[in-house]
Design an enzyme around this catalytic site. Structure first.
Site, mmCIF file in Angstrom:
data_model
loop_
_atom_site.group_PDB
_atom_site.id
_atom_site.type_symbol
_atom_site.label_atom_id
_atom_site.label_comp_id
_atom_site.label_asym_id
_atom_site.label_seq_id
_atom_site.Cartn_x
_atom_site.Cartn_y
_atom_site.Cartn_z
ATOM 1 N N ASP A 53 30.306 21.404 12.856
ATOM 2 C CA ASP A 53 30.326 22.871 12.895
ATOM 3 C C ASP A 53 31.166 23.427 14.033
ATOM 4 O O ASP A 53 31.100 24.622 14.336
ATOM 5 C CB ASP A 53 28.899 23.416 13.012
ATOM 6 C CG ASP A 53 28.227 23.027 14.333
ATOM 7 O OD1 ASP A 53 28.780 22.166 15.056
ATOM 8 O OD2 ASP A 53 27.149 23.581 14.641
ATOM 9 N N ASP B 194 45.008 -0.077 12.726
ATOM 10 C CA ASP B 194 44.980 -1.229 11.827
ATOM 11 C C ASP B 194 43.690 -2.011 12.029
ATOM 12 O O ASP B 194 42.752 -1.525 12.661
ATOM 13 C CB ASP B 194 46.213 -2.115 12.057
ATOM 14 C CG ASP B 194 46.347 -2.578 13.507
ATOM 15 O OD1 ASP B 194 45.326 -2.578 14.245
ATOM 16 O OD2 ASP B 194 47.459 -2.947 13.925
ATOM 17 N N GLY C 172 25.932 18.502 13.444
ATOM 18 C CA GLY C 172 26.817 18.425 12.290
ATOM 19 C C GLY C 172 28.213 18.912 12.624
ATOM 20 O O GLY C 172 28.512 19.320 13.752
ATOM 21 N N HIS D 138 38.014 2.416 17.214
ATOM 22 C CA HIS D 138 38.364 1.880 18.531
ATOM 23 C C HIS D 138 39.630 1.043 18.495
ATOM 24 O O HIS D 138 40.023 0.474 19.514
ATOM 25 C CB HIS D 138 37.208 1.042 19.087
ATOM 26 C CG HIS D 138 36.004 1.845 19.442
ATOM 27 N ND1 HIS D 138 34.786 1.279 19.750
ATOM 28 C CD2 HIS D 138 35.822 3.196 19.535
ATOM 29 C CE1 HIS D 138 33.912 2.243 20.015
ATOM 30 N NE2 HIS D 138 34.513 3.403 19.890
ATOM 31 N N THR D 139 40.274 0.973 17.346
ATOM 32 C CA THR D 139 41.548 0.263 17.268
ATOM 33 C C THR D 139 42.674 1.061 17.921
ATOM 34 O O THR D 139 43.754 0.520 18.153
ATOM 35 C CB THR D 139 41.904 -0.058 15.802
ATOM 36 O OG1 THR D 139 42.953 -1.022 15.765
ATOM 37 C CG2 THR D 139 42.336 1.176 15.033
ATOM 38 N N ASP E 69 41.586 -1.684 21.982
ATOM 39 C CA ASP E 69 41.911 -2.818 21.121
ATOM 40 C C ASP E 69 42.911 -3.693 21.862
ATOM 41 O O ASP E 69 44.027 -3.257 22.134
ATOM 42 C CB ASP E 69 42.508 -2.310 19.805
ATOM 43 C CG ASP E 69 42.909 -3.420 18.852
ATOM 44 O OD1 ASP E 69 42.820 -4.609 19.236
ATOM 45 O OD2 ASP E 69 43.322 -3.104 17.721
ATOM 46 N N HIS F 111 32.560 13.358 18.040
ATOM 47 C CA HIS F 111 31.527 13.883 18.941
ATOM 48 C C HIS F 111 30.968 15.213 18.437
ATOM 49 O O HIS F 111 29.802 15.529 18.679
ATOM 50 C CB HIS F 111 32.087 14.051 20.355
ATOM 51 C CG HIS F 111 32.148 12.772 21.126
ATOM 52 N ND1 HIS F 111 31.756 12.675 22.442
ATOM 53 C CD2 HIS F 111 32.553 11.523 20.776
ATOM 54 C CE1 HIS F 111 31.912 11.422 22.866
ATOM 55 N NE2 HIS F 111 32.409 10.714 21.864
ATOM 56 N N ASP F 112 31.791 15.990 17.757
ATOM 57 C CA ASP F 112 31.303 17.245 17.192
ATOM 58 C C ASP F 112 30.311 16.987 16.063
ATOM 59 O O ASP F 112 29.235 17.591 16.011
ATOM 60 C CB ASP F 112 32.476 18.076 16.669
ATOM 61 C CG ASP F 112 32.016 19.367 16.019
ATOM 62 O OD1 ASP F 112 31.264 20.121 16.667
ATOM 63 O OD2 ASP F 112 32.399 19.628 14.863
#
Length: 350
Positions: free
Chosen positions: A94, A277, A92, A214-215, A269, A86-87
Site C-alpha cells: 500500500d 540469475d 500489504g 539476494h542474487t 551473491d 519491505h513495503d
C-alpha cells in the site's frame, strides 16, 4: 568415452525437466504438498492494464524512467526491489513505507531500524511527479512502486520478467513499530521465516524463490558480521558457512586490527552482485549463503530441494515472477476500500 559424455550432456536437461515437472502444479507454480496453489485474495480486485483508459501510457512512463536510471546506476535494481519487498510485508502493498514521519504523530515505517538503509525513494517521487502532471489523482504510489520494482529487475533482460496487475490505492497509516515486528530478519531461522511468509499467504516455494532476490545487491558487514567473528559469543565462526567463503568475508569485513568493520560492503551473491540469475542458489548449495536466513533454507528438506532446482536459471526466473505476483498482491487496497486513497505526493497523505 566421447559417446558417453554426449549421452550425459543430452540426458541432463531431460532429468532437470522431470524434476521441475514433479515439483510443478499444472505447470503454473510449485507447491509444497501436492495441492494446487489457491489463487490470491486480490483476484478480481487488480487487473492488467488498469490505467489503459484513465492514464494511457502510464506503465510505459514508469518503465522508461526506471530503465534510464538503472542504465546509469545498476545498483538501483536491488534497491527498488528491496523497497517494494519491505513495503508489502508491512500492512500489504500500500506504499505505506513511502510515507515520511510527521511531527506530533507516530514514527513512520521508513524510520524503523530494518528500513534505515533503504534508498531509491527519489525515483518513485520523480515518476509520481510526472504522472500527476499527466493524469492528476489517478496512478497510485503503490502501483508505481510495484511497476518500478519489476522494471528495475527486468532492465538487463530488455523485457518484463513478470506481469504486474494494477489498481492498488495507497494506505494512510505507516508505523515503525509494525515494520520492526513484521519484516523478516537476516538472522531469522527457517521456522520464523516460514511463519512470517505464511502470514502473508506465501508458501515455502515463494520463500525460497523470493530469497533468490539476494542474487543482486550488496550488504553491509554489520548485518551478518556475527556469523564471521562471534557466532556463539566466543569469537568463533558459524560452522555452517563454507570455510573459504568465510575467509573471504573476513578479509572484506575486517579492519587493519582484524576487527569487524560494520560499514564495509560485499555482494550478496559471491558469483556477482549485478546479474539477476541462479548464482545465488548455486552458491547457497555450496554453503555460501551470506545471511543466516539464507543458510536457514538448507535446514528444511523441502526448501533445500527447491533451492537445488532453482540452480537452473529458467526454473528460478519463472517461479520468481509467479512469487512476485503473489507478494505484490498482499493485502492490497483498491478503489472503494476503507483507508485508501490516491496520494498526490507519495511521502504524505492527502
Amino acid at each position: 568415452m566421447a559417446n558417453k559424455s554426449l549421452e550425459i550432456r543430452f540426458l541432463f536437461p531431460l532429468v532437470l525437466f522431470l524434476v521441475v515437472k514433479l515439483l510443478c502444479v499444472d505447470g503454473k507454480g510449485f507447491n509444497n504438498n501436492g495441492h494446487k496453489i489457491r489463487k490470491g485474495r486480490w483476484e478480481g480486485k487488480l487487473k492488467m492494464n488498469f490505467y489503459h483508459n484513465s492514464c494511457p501510457g502510464a506503465e510505459d512512463i514508469v518503465r522508461q524512467i526506471v530503465w534510464k536510471k538503472v542504465e546509469a546506476n545498476r545498483s538501483l535494481a536491488p534497491k527498488l526491489l528491496r523497497v517494494h519487498y519491505h513495503d508489502c510485508f508491512v500492512r500489504g502493498c500500500d506504499a505505506s513505507l513511502l510515507l515520511d514521519s510527521v511531527a506530533g504523530k507516530a514514527v513512520s515505517e521508513k524510520e524503523a531500524r530494518p528500513n534505515l538503509s533503504l534508498s531509491g525513494f527519489e525515483i518513485i517521487d520523480e515518476i509520481k511527479y510526472i504522472l500527476e502532471k499527466r493524469c492528476p489523482n489517478t496512478v497510485s504510489c503503490a502501483d508505481i512502486l510495484t511497476l518500478a520494482a519489476r522494471d528495475a529487475v527486468s532492465y538487463e533482460f530488455e523485457r518484463p520478467l513478470w506481469n504486474v496487475f494494477t489498481g492498488r490505492v495507497d494506505g494512510r497509516v505507516s508505523l515503525a513499530t509494525e515494520a520492526a515486528r513484521d519484516l523478516p530478519s537476516a538472522g531469522a531461522n527457517f521456522t520464523t521465516l516460514q511463519k512470517l511468509f505464511a502470514e502473508s499467504d506465501l508458501d515455502v516455494v515463494d520463500l525460497v524463490a523470493l530469497s533468490g532476490a539476494h542474487t543482486i545487491g550488496i550488504a553491509h558487514c554489520g548485518v551478518f558480521g556475527r556469523r564471521l567473528l562471534n557466532f556463539t559469543g566466543k569469537g568463533d565462526t558459524d560452522p555452517s558457512l563454507n570455510p573459504s567463503y568465510a575467509s573471504f568475508l573476513k578479509s572484506e569485513c575486517s579492519d587493519k586490527s582484524l576487527r569487524l568493520n560494520p560499514s564495509a560492503v560485499v555482494g550478496m551473491d559471491p558469483t556477482g552482485p549485478l546479474a539477476f540469475d541462479s548464482g545465488y542458489f548455486v552458491s547457497l548449495l555450496k554453503n555460501k549463503g551470506l545471511f543466516t536466513s539464507d543458510a536457514a533454507l538448507l535446514t528444511d528438506p523441502s526448501a533445500a530441494h527447491i533451492a537445488s532446482v532453482f540452480q537452473n536459471s529458467g526454473a528460478f526466473l519463472a517461479q520468481f515472477g509467479r512469487s512476485m505476483i503473489k507478494m505484490s498482491s498482499i493485502k492490497v487496497l483498491t478503489l472503494g476500500d476503507q483507508g485508501g486513497e490516491i496520494r498526490k505526493n507519495c511521502r504524505l497523505v492527502n
